[in-house]
Structures are given as C-alpha cells and as structure tokens.
Motif scaffolding. Structure first.
Motif, PDB file in Angstrom:
ATOM      1  N   ILE A  10     152.162  88.886 104.940  1.00  0.00           N
ATOM      2  CA  ILE A  10     151.749  90.278 105.077  1.00  0.00           C
ATOM      3  C   ILE A  10     152.642  90.964 106.101  1.00  0.00           C
ATOM      4  O   ILE A  10     152.985  90.400 107.137  1.00  0.00           O
ATOM      5  N   GLY A  11     153.038  92.189 105.783  1.00  0.00           N
ATOM      6  CA  GLY A  11     153.783  93.017 106.720  1.00  0.00           C
ATOM      7  C   GLY A  11     153.072  94.346 106.886  1.00  0.00           C
ATOM      8  O   GLY A  11     152.719  94.996 105.905  1.00  0.00           O
ATOM      9  N   ARG A  33     158.039  90.903 110.991  1.00  0.00           N
ATOM     10  CA  ARG A  33     157.853  91.842 112.103  1.00  0.00           C
ATOM     11  C   ARG A  33     156.369  92.101 112.360  1.00  0.00           C
ATOM     12  O   ARG A  33     156.017  93.076 113.036  1.00  0.00           O
ATOM     13  N   THR A  34     155.509  91.261 111.813  1.00  0.00           N
ATOM     14  CA  THR A  34     154.073  91.389 111.995  1.00  0.00           C
ATOM     15  C   THR A  34     153.541  90.103 112.611  1.00  0.00           C
ATOM     16  O   THR A  34     153.728  89.020 112.047  1.00  0.00           O
ATOM     17  N   ALA A  92     157.723  83.652 108.716  1.00  0.00           N
ATOM     18  CA  ALA A  92     156.528  84.471 108.888  1.00  0.00           C
ATOM     19  C   ALA A  92     155.332  83.580 108.580  1.00  0.00           C
ATOM     20  O   ALA A  92     155.459  82.551 107.905  1.00  0.00           O
ATOM     21  N   VAL A  93     154.162  83.961 109.070  1.00  0.00           N
ATOM     22  CA  VAL A  93     152.972  83.130 108.908  1.00  0.00           C
ATOM     23  C   VAL A  93     152.483  83.193 107.459  1.00  0.00           C
ATOM     24  O   VAL A  93     152.371  84.274 106.878  1.00  0.00           O
ATOM     25  N   LEU A 150     156.621  93.852 116.371  1.00  0.00           N
ATOM     26  CA  LEU A 150     157.218  95.180 116.251  1.00  0.00           C
ATOM     27  C   LEU A 150     156.437  96.053 115.272  1.00  0.00           C
ATOM     28  O   LEU A 150     156.239  97.237 115.492  1.00  0.00           O
ATOM     29  N   GLY A 151     155.982  95.476 114.173  1.00  0.00           N
ATOM     30  CA  GLY A 151     155.273  96.252 113.163  1.00  0.00           C
ATOM     31  C   GLY A 151     153.781  96.333 113.377  1.00  0.00           C
ATOM     32  O   GLY A 151     153.105  97.158 112.766  1.00  0.00           O
TER      33      GLY A 151
END
Length: 703
Positions: A130-131, A139-140, A157-158, A187-188
């Motif tokens: 997911i972003g 970036r999440t 990413a997770v 960042l996001g």
C-alpha cells in the motif's frame, strides 16, 4: 524501476474490480472523510490532583488519560492533533465484508490509488503493498502497535499479508509526510495497525469468497485466542488462507495483452521483418508496419495475473506489568507462503536470436523474433518465509517522563523456482545454428529443443535489526499548559542478499538474468518533538530528525505544524516540512537484470500514427546505481475538522508534496523525451532502434 524475475514481463497490477471511474471520482473529492476522532495508539494513565474549592469540599483525585496518537510522539489530552489522522475501527472492518486488511484500506481516500493486489511475475509475486496519497509503497511506513514491520526483499516495502485481520482492533492512517518523526519511509504517510487489547476468550472465523469472474476464489480459517489479567495480556492469532489463481484472459482489463513476439516466427534481414510461415499466423494477429510484418501473440491467454497462494500466519503479542509501573512486551510473527504462477512461453525479439551469417534454412536471416511454444509455459513455484521478533520495555523514569526501549530482529526469505519453460539461450542458439531446431519451419516440424530447457532458482534474503529508545514527558510550563516533549535515538542495520543459480548469474537464461545483489547499511537517527500550547485554543508542534546512512550520507528534516480551535465544534490545522526517501538497497546494489516492459513508444507513434501507437512489450536491461542520493521533498497540508456531535466528525484536508531526485524511469516518458530531442545517453540511458525506428532494446540503470 521494476526488477524482474527470470524471464518475466512487468507484472500486471490488478486493482479492485469495482469501477475505476467511481474510485477516481471519490478520490477527487479532496479526500473528504467521515470518521470518528482518532483514538489511542498507546495509553498511559496519569493522576492529576484537582485543587479543592474549600477545605471541606476536597474531591478525590481524578484520572486524566493522556494518549499517544500516530503522527506525534508526545502523549496528549486531545487526540485531534495538527496532522490529519483517520481511524478505521474494528466495527467498520468487521462489517466491510472484506477478508484482508488490504481490502479494507483499498477503499480509504488516502490510499484509493495506491493498493496493489497480489500479482504474478517478478521476484515479488504475491506481495500486497500500500502507498498513501499516490506516493508509492516504499514511501509509506507500516507499523504494528507502533513498531516497524519487516520489508519484502524485492519491493522493499511491507507486505500487508503479514497482518492478520482477525487480530486488528483499529487502523490509524496518518495522511501527512512524517520524515521528521519516523524517517525515510514515512515521506508519504504512516499506517499503524493496532491489535486487540485485554482480549479474553476464543474467536473462530471461516470465510469463502468468489469474484464474479472466473478464478480468484478465496477461502480461509482463523483462530484468535487471548487471556488478560491485572498483570499480563497474551494474544495469539493463527490463520490459513488459500487464494486461487486468476488468468489474464478472464478479466476485461487484461485479456487483450499483446506481444509482438509471436508463436509464428518473424525474421529480419536487417531491414525488413517477414513472418514465416505467414499462413500459420491468425489474420487478426498479423500486423504490418513500416518495418515489415510481425505475428502478434495474446500472452494473457496463458499467463496468470494473480498467482495461487497458500499462506499460514502466526502472531503472538504478550505484555507483562511489573510492580514498578514498568511493562515488558514481546511480539512475534511467523508467515509461510507457497506461491504458484505461470507465464506464456519464453519470447525473444531478436536481441539474443541474432545470426550474422544466417541459419541453415535461410542465409538471409539476421534476427529472429519467436516465442518458444515447444518449451512449454513458464511455470513458477515460489516459497516465502517471514520471521519477526520484537522485545521491549516501557515505563516511568520520573513522575513526568516515560521511557520506551525496544529491540527487534526480522528476516524475510524468498525462493523463486522456475520449474518449466525457461531456456538456456546459448544452447538454443546453437540448436538453431546447426539446424537441429528451426523456428521458421511449420508447427510440428521445427525439431527438438528439449536439451535447451532449463530450471532456474534464486534465493532472496532481507534482514533487519533495530534498536529504539524514546523518552516522552514535559520540559516546562506555559500559561496555557505544559510543554510536551519527545526525544529519542534509533539505530538499525539492514541487509539484502539475492543469490541466483549459476546460469541466471551468468545471464544464460533467455530473456532474463538473476539479480546477484548484495548490500547492507547502518542507519543512526536522533529526533526531537516539542508541543507548545500558545493559547487556550491553539498549539504549535515543532519536530526534527537527523539521519545518517552509512552508504549515502546524512539528512536533516524539520517540520512545523499547528492547530487552532476557532469554535467549539471547528478546528483548523496546518503543517509544513521537508521529507526524504533513501534509495533502497535494491536500487543501489542490484546487478544487471533483463526483462520486458510494456508501454507505448511515443517517438514511433509520432512517426507512424497508424501502426506505431499500440502498447507493446520491449526488451529492457536494468541495474543498480551506487551513486544514487536520497529523494528530497517539501510537504505541506491544511485542513478543517467539524465535530457535529461527540460521535460524528467531518474533516477536509488538502495536501501538497513536491519531490526531487525521484528514483526510477517511466519508459513511456523516456520515449517522449527522445521525441523532443533529449540526448538520453547523457543520463546513462541508451535506446537502440532498428532502421525503421522500432525499439530493439533499452539499457537503463537506476537514476
């Protein structure tokens, strides 16, 4: 940049099968959200004595609950802070009819364009990311009970599949840049999954779901068991799910996937392509362009866009409270996944099938474009094992200061096995040169290429070790209240190692190469946050974080935010700060990788609007870049919260993010730059075209 597993094309990311137009329309409403006020991430009870009105009317001390809300490290009395936080409570999750946390998040405004389903292909098949706010999954920041989760070694990413939905009490979503508090991957925004607390008893759930289209059936069972006493809490979640594969041909979005590398061969004399035997190419797939004829292929007639996934998950969460107001906590995660997916037979566009002196049956041949149907479909069986352990202690060090110390280790192991359909390119080229196999012959008489078929394997391992120390409390008093403070240090080490088999490592497998990547980094961080109640109805929050990365350097990121209550039911808030995103270990250290990217060649389209504007697959060679620096960003937001009643509030938030030095290449935009006269070689990117302007291959390291 997409990193592709042996012989893979870019995975097709499949979103929810609800109307894409409806989703876009909802997201366009400036993220207007209906929500209950944000609730606690962690809670600490503080006894505050109240001055008596008269000596005879002294009341008993009352307890005021201070809570720590995602988006701030400071415990506070008011849960609605300067940053936009949306909370999805368990009642919403349970009533949603969904079976995974990613399905729940898919319909939230902050993530409406940023949630991917499990996809076939690549080293990251069956990963669910997911972003937030369209800024990307890496970036999440994803947290579980306020603590980091391990990342997939390929996407970095997770994987949301780590989180069992049955154990979730609520989900907190910070829709604001938070590098000043949490570091690079925030960042996001930040998503925090909070497990159930004080749960006693047992819950058994089972489910079965079936999409309207073929395939994709989903079934699962889960058991949630817990005990709670005055001193301790223990929660255990066991679950098993099985998801059936989905073929590209069974969905309108993907059924028309086309490749110019067909099951009927085409050959070029260096100038013009000729289909041979042309009579075997279906008329609707025979295409003519300025470079000649090609027989196209519907690869999604065979390929799976979603893999078959069987997953077992175990989560345990334990807390013990001592006599001295300290508590010890432990979290363990174990996930095991078995994944099966398939792609159409291996193609080559003439890059490897090059014959300077021709082939025995035709001396004019210089290149052959062919899909090796005789080798069979590319069948893949992948396994993934995730392990994560967290141990920590939290408690008061003084009357007003609290400390939280934690240690964590995690590992993600993924093994990719190509069980059929992969081809040793040197062997098959030799078979064509000596006439044993002739792709230009009619079907059934092309010869034997069994000796060129090869299995493949690659092992990817990601390790993460973390240490966090956080102090929260007060540093003084203003007229309108105490100055809240949080300071802390953190350190982590992450390692990545991808080990392909010998043929993949040498690049001997047709149309692919293994990612023999190895890298590590040490990161140390110091951060601080201070909250100033400047008036009875307004507060300002200042935060900053300094990070030092062993592989690319240091960065400092500040943030200022504030809120003001303009009426009893109305709150205004705003924030501005800087953010950063460190290049991932894959982006820095990946070795040469080959694969196919699908896009529209805008330069060719401008030159040949009739035949050159279709979306096609093109051969791409990619790789890491050790000179990458961090992405830098300026983030800001403004918002208003209106609380009509104690149980209902409406918020409107508008955000802005500007990023520089973004890592990655949009290949379609690359061809736009070419069309506009940009010399891409200055940036290390080469686009090779034939005499008719068609792309032969692109070489593009990460930039």
């Amino acid at each position: 940049m997409n990193f592709l597993r042996p012989g893979a094309v870019t995975p097709n990311t499949t979103y929810s099968e609800k109307s894409i137009l409806l989703r876009a329309s909802l997201a366009a409403l400036l993220s207007i959200s209906l929500s209950v006020p944000a609730v606690a991430q962690t809670t600490t009870t503080t006894t505050v004595p109240v001055a008596p009105a008269t000596p005879a009317a002294s009341p008993a001390p009352r307890e005021v609950e201070r809570v720590e809300v995602i988006g701030t490290r400071i415990r506070r009395l008011n849960v609605e802070g300067p940053s936009a936080v949306k909370t999805v409570k368990k009642e919403v999750i349970e009533n949603s009819g969904t079976t995974t946390v990613s399905d729940v998040l898919r319909d939230t405004s902050a993530a409406s364009t940023g949630v991917s389903r499990e996809a076939s292909g690549g080293n990251a098949a069956a990963v669910n990311n997911i972003g937030l706010r369209g800024l990307g999954a890496n970036r999440t920041l994803i947290l579980l009970n306020g603590r980091r989760l391990p990342k997939d070694p390929t996407t970095e990413a997770v994987d949301l599949n780590l989180i069992p939905q049955s154990a979730i009490e609520r989900v907190e979503i910070l829709k604001d840049g938070a590098s000043a508090l949490y570091g690079s991957d925030a960042l996001g925004g930040v998503i925090n999954f909070v497990t159930k607390k004080n749960f006693t008893g047992n819950e058994f759930q089972s489910f079965y779901s079936k999409p309207n289209g073929k395939g994709g059936e989903n079934l699962g069972v889960s058991l949630l068991s817990g005990t709670a006493s005055e001193r301790s809490e223990f929660l255990v979640s066991l679950s098993y799910t099985r998801k059936a594969k989905v073929f590209g041909k069974d969905r309108d979005l993907t059924k028309d996937g086309l490749s110019s590398n067909g099951s009927t061969a085409a050959w070029s004399n260096g100038t013009t392509w000729v289909v041979e035997p042309e009579s075997e190419c279906p008329p609707d797939l025979l295409r003519t362009s300025s470079s000649g004829k090609r027989c196209f292929f519907r690869y999604n007639e065979i390929a799976t866009t979603r893999p078959e996934v069987a997953q077992f998950s175990l989560l345990t969460d334990y807390t013990y409270r001592t006599d001295s107001s300290w508590k010890i906590y432990n979290r363990n995660i174990l996930v095991s996944k078995d994944i099966a997916w398939s792609y159409a037979p291996t193609p080559d566009n003439g890059f490897n099938l090059a014959f300077p002196t021709g082939i025995p049956s035709n001396a004019a041949v210089r290149k052959i474009s062919y899909r090796f149907m005789e080798a069979g479909d590319r069948k893949n069986e992948d396994t993934e094992r995730n392990y994560s352990i967290l141990l920590g202690s939290k408690g008061n060090v003084t009357d007003i200061w609290e400390a939280d110390v934690s240690l964590g280790v995690s590992r993600v192991e993924r093994k990719n096995l190509g069980k059929g359909g992969y081809i040793d390119k040197n062997a098959v080229v030799n078979l064509i040169k000596n006439g044993t196999f002739n792709p230009l012959a009619p079907a059934g008489s092309r010869g034997d290429m069994t000796s060129a078929i090869s299995e493949t394997s690659q092992l990817s391992v990601s390790d993460l070790s973390t240490v966090d120390v956080v102090f929260t409390g007060e540093v003084g008093e203003l007229e309108n209240g105490a100055i809240g403070a949080a300071v802390g240090v953190s350190a982590f080490n992450e390692k990545l190692k991808q080990t392909p088999d010998a043929k993949l490592a040498r690049g001997d497998i047709l149309g692919s190469s293994g990612s023999e990547d190895s890298g590590s980094r040490d990161v140390t961080s110091v951060f601080g946050e201070f909250n100033f109640p400047v008036t009875a109805t307004a507060e300002i929050d200042l935060a900053a974080r300094a990070d030092n990365y062993s592989d690319f350097g240091s960065t400092i990121n500040p943030k200022i935010s504030g809120k003001v209550k303009v009426a009893e039911s109305t709150l205004l808030r705003a924030s501005v700060g800087t953010g950063f995103k460190a290049p991932t270990l894959i982006e820095v250290n990946s070795a040469r990788s080959e694969g196919f990217q699908q896009f529209i060649d805008r330069k060719r389209c401008a030159a040949d609007p009739v035949n050159g504007c279709a979306s096609e697959q093109y051969f791409v060679i990619s790789g890491g870049n050790k000179n990458l620096k961090e992405e830098k960003a300026i983030t800001g937001g403004i918002g208003v919260v209106y609380e009509a009643t104690g149980a209902f509030s409406t918020s409107l938030d508008v955000w802005y993010t500007k990023m520089n030095n973004v890592v990655g290449i949009d290949f379609e935009e690359l061809t736009v730059a070419e069309k506009n006269g940009v010399d891409t070689t200055k940036y290390g990117v080469t686009v090779e075209r034939d005499s008719n302007g068609e792309i032969l291959q692109i070489t593009a390291p990460n930039l």
